[in-house]
Design a protein around this motif. Sequence first.
Motif, short mmCIF file in Angstrom:
data_model
loop_
_atom_site.label_atom_id
_atom_site.label_comp_id
_atom_site.label_asym_id
_atom_site.label_seq_id
_atom_site.Cartn_x
_atom_site.Cartn_y
_atom_site.Cartn_z
N VAL A 1 -3.49 -5.53 -8.32
CA VAL A 1 -3.88 -6.85 -8.83
C VAL A 1 -5.02 -6.59 -9.80
CG1 VAL A 1 -4.60 -9.20 -8.25
CG2 VAL A 1 -3.29 -7.85 -6.59
N ALA A 2 -4.82 -6.98 -11.03
CA ALA A 2 -5.82 -6.68 -12.06
C ALA A 2 -5.69 -7.67 -13.20
CB ALA A 2 -5.63 -5.26 -12.58
N TYR A 3 -6.81 -7.96 -13.86
CA TYR A 3 -6.80 -8.87 -15.01
C TYR A 3 -7.41 -8.17 -16.23
CZ TYR A 3 -11.82 -9.72 -14.26
OH TYR A 3 -13.18 -9.56 -14.13
N VAL B 1 4.88 -6.83 0.14
CA VAL B 1 4.34 -5.48 -0.10
C VAL B 1 3.59 -4.94 1.11
CG1 VAL B 1 4.18 -5.93 -2.58
CG2 VAL B 1 2.16 -6.30 -1.14
N LYS B 2 3.33 -3.62 1.08
CA LYS B 2 2.64 -2.97 2.20
C LYS B 2 1.13 -2.91 1.97
CE LYS B 2 6.56 0.10 3.07
NZ LYS B 2 7.03 1.46 2.77
N GLY B 3 0.73 -3.09 0.73
CA GLY B 3 -0.69 -3.03 0.43
C GLY B 3 -0.98 -3.51 -0.99
N MET B 4 -2.19 -4.03 -1.17
CA MET B 4 -2.60 -4.47 -2.51
C MET B 4 -3.89 -3.76 -2.87
SD MET B 4 -1.91 -8.55 -2.70
CE MET B 4 -0.34 -9.27 -2.20
N LEU B 5 -3.97 -3.33 -4.13
CA LEU B 5 -5.17 -2.69 -4.63
C LEU B 5 -5.71 -3.52 -5.79
CD1 LEU B 5 -7.03 -0.16 -4.41
CD2 LEU B 5 -5.60 0.89 -6.17
N SER B 6 -6.87 -4.12 -5.56
CA SER B 6 -7.51 -4.89 -6.63
C SER B 6 -8.28 -3.91 -7.50
CB SER B 6 -8.45 -5.93 -6.02
OG SER B 6 -9.08 -6.66 -7.03
N GLU C 1 -10.66 -3.39 -10.63
CA GLU C 1 -11.59 -4.14 -11.49
C GLU C 1 -12.65 -3.19 -12.01
OE1 GLU C 1 -13.24 -7.55 -9.19
OE2 GLU C 1 -11.93 -6.80 -7.63
N MET C 2 -13.20 -3.49 -13.17
CA MET C 2 -14.36 -2.75 -13.64
C MET C 2 -15.60 -3.45 -13.09
SD MET C 2 -12.44 -2.12 -17.10
CE MET C 2 -13.66 -2.67 -18.25
N SER C 3 -15.70 -3.40 -11.74
CA SER C 3 -16.84 -4.04 -11.06
C SER C 3 -16.94 -3.44 -9.67
CB SER C 3 -16.61 -5.55 -10.93
OG SER C 3 -15.71 -5.81 -9.86
N ALA C 4 -17.97 -3.85 -8.92
CA ALA C 4 -18.17 -3.33 -7.57
C ALA C 4 -17.22 -3.98 -6.57
CB ALA C 4 -19.62 -3.55 -7.16
N GLY C 5 -16.41 -4.92 -7.04
CA GLY C 5 -15.46 -5.57 -6.14
C GLY C 5 -15.72 -7.05 -6.06
N GLN C 6 -15.16 -7.81 -6.99
CA GLN C 6 -15.41 -9.25 -7.04
C GLN C 6 -14.10 -10.01 -6.83
OE1 GLN C 6 -18.07 -10.41 -10.23
NE2 GLN C 6 -19.33 -8.62 -10.00
N MET C 7 -13.11 -9.79 -7.73
CA MET C 7 -11.84 -10.50 -7.58
C MET C 7 -11.17 -10.17 -6.26
SD MET C 7 -8.49 -10.54 -10.06
CE MET C 7 -8.04 -8.86 -9.64
N VAL C 8 -11.47 -8.98 -5.72
CA VAL C 8 -10.86 -8.56 -4.45
C VAL C 8 -11.08 -9.63 -3.37
CG1 VAL C 8 -12.88 -7.20 -3.72
CG2 VAL C 8 -10.62 -6.65 -2.81
N GLU C 9 -12.19 -10.35 -3.45
CA GLU C 9 -12.45 -11.40 -2.45
C GLU C 9 -11.43 -12.52 -2.57
OE1 GLU C 9 -16.51 -12.69 -2.37
OE2 GLU C 9 -17.27 -10.66 -2.00
N PRO D 1 -2.99 -5.29 4.04
CA PRO D 1 -4.26 -4.62 3.68
C PRO D 1 -4.57 -4.77 2.18
CG PRO D 1 -2.74 -3.11 4.82
CD PRO D 1 -1.97 -4.35 4.53
N VAL D 2 -5.78 -5.15 1.91
CA VAL D 2 -6.22 -5.29 0.51
C VAL D 2 -7.41 -4.38 0.30
CG1 VAL D 2 -7.17 -6.85 -1.23
CG2 VAL D 2 -5.44 -7.70 0.35
N GLU D 3 -7.31 -3.50 -0.68
CA GLU D 3 -8.40 -2.59 -0.98
C GLU D 3 -8.89 -2.83 -2.40
OE1 GLU D 3 -9.81 -0.35 1.00
OE2 GLU D 3 -8.39 -0.14 2.67
N HIS D 4 -10.07 -2.32 -2.67
CA HIS D 4 -10.64 -2.46 -4.01
C HIS D 4 -10.85 -1.09 -4.62
CE1 HIS D 4 -13.52 -3.18 -7.21
NE2 HIS D 4 -14.33 -2.33 -6.63
N TYR D 5 -10.59 -0.98 -5.93
CA TYR D 5 -11.03 0.21 -6.65
C TYR D 5 -11.70 -0.24 -7.94
CZ TYR D 5 -11.39 4.60 -9.08
OH TYR D 5 -11.90 5.68 -9.75
#
Lengths: 186, 358
Positions: free
Chosen positions: B258-260, B304-309, B311-319, B330-334
């Motif tokens: 998941v990315a914008y 899906v089995k998992g989502m990876l948000s 973002e060029m951030s510390a983790g904002q949209m992931v919320e 499971p939702v993870e952030h990178y």
Amino acid sequence: MTEEIIIAGFGGQGVLSMGKILCYSGVMQGKEVSWMPSYGPEMRGGTANVTVIISDERISSPILNAYDSAIILNQQSMDKFEKTVKPGGILLYDGNGISRHPTRTDIYIYRADGAEEAARMETTRTFNMIMLGAFLKIKPIVELDNVIKGLKKSLPERYHHLLPLNEKAIHRGMEIVQDIHVVKKV
Amino acid sequence: MEEDFVLMKGNEALAEAAIRAGADGYFGYPITPQSEVMEYLTAAKPWERTGMVVLQAESEVSAINMLYGGAGAGKRVMTSSSSPGISLMQEGISYIAGAELPVVVANVVRGGPGLGTIQPSQSDYFQATKGGGHGDYHLLVLAPSSVQEMADFMPLAFDLAFKYRNPVMILSDGAIGQMMEKVKFQPQRPRMKDEELPGWATTGKTPDRERNIITSLDLDPYRQERFNRKLIEKYQKMKEEEVRFETFQCEDAEYLFVAYGTSSRICQKSVQLAREKGIKAGLFRPITLFPFPEKQVGALADQVKGMLSVEMSAGQMVEDVRLATNGKVPVEHYGRMGGVIPTPDEIVEVLIQKFIGG
């Protein structure tokens, strides 16, 4: 066809404008293009680089870490980008000021002494067009006609009297490029 | 055919599109990496073409209040800035949201906090989507991912701003602002004539109607609460009518990025690389960040089995992704920060490491 290119050198060598002309040439040939410069501290002196992608398809990432071709114009860029050329890819460099020459054996390496050649022309600012010519000789991804059209479109009209000189520089580049290393077919 | 296209930076495309959208005024203050917006506008001299005003204010605070005034008069007005400048504008944006005025604000994000860096980042997601200034309000947020969209979202942003009487933010970043791509512009729209101005505009009282008052102040708590409820209804309507998104190879995806904006472009390549490794990856790209496409992301949680948000951030949209999926998957952030842009293969590595192992 997708060609992913990094052009890197010093600020002032015409790195960004070489990329722009290549992009315009691609546009003239009906391709998708992207031009992603390093605009950070680099453009305030020091090194400059630009990622150019020319493709038949919609371009995904404009930012890459591996390239089909690298056009390298100074030592810092050689140190940074030699390793980023994909195996079987192309590295073209200007020998001027290079103390550590490329050593990879899994890529095609070419050298064109553009800076030296530019010094023999009316102005040394033809340097980037010499290097572009050398690259197009190795990899004719855009037709020369379209490069000339692209050049015309990217140069402001007040510089259009320099078009013949730039064209001449492209041809010079095509003549002086030399093979340094050719990957052996297995 | 190719003659119709021009090669332009995202910032320049935004500026040209503003002129063509029939904007009445641009008010801004220069800041890297978006200074090309005003540079382009001053070179293009739209005051000669359409009568559009372009004005460099003495600060961002001043620029946003010029927007407040211009919008109050019913005009199509806009500004652009980058993160620190947008922070300075927050008081004004809150007032504009409180006064229900249509303005367009483009944020070409750079890394922070503070002056941070001039390199691209997506660290202003919270500020853009959760309000930004004080009080209960939202901007409608559009996130372009190409130079073409920088141009296309400009008239759209004005339309949405006027439809909802709400500020609209175009949230891009230094990469899209500085990158050059082919762009094709929509034809020139005329500026609004005086008789076309909205009825609420403060254009001078005429004997046949009540005075139009534009303010964000109401000292009667019950009236103010009614107004707050009205805003909530407006945001609800946006959630029903304005959600925009794009999917890429989601049909059979087992793992979802998941990315914008810029990140979504990079992830598109990551999808390709992952599939070459036999991993069925897909990409969900929110185009509106507020309203967030929560139903659509939620629906994919069943698949899906998992989502990876990413973002060029510390983790904002992931919320927002976690809220939308509500624990179903499971939702993870990178994220990379400080102006560092993640590369397509590094994202695939993270996907493997977080979800697949090995």
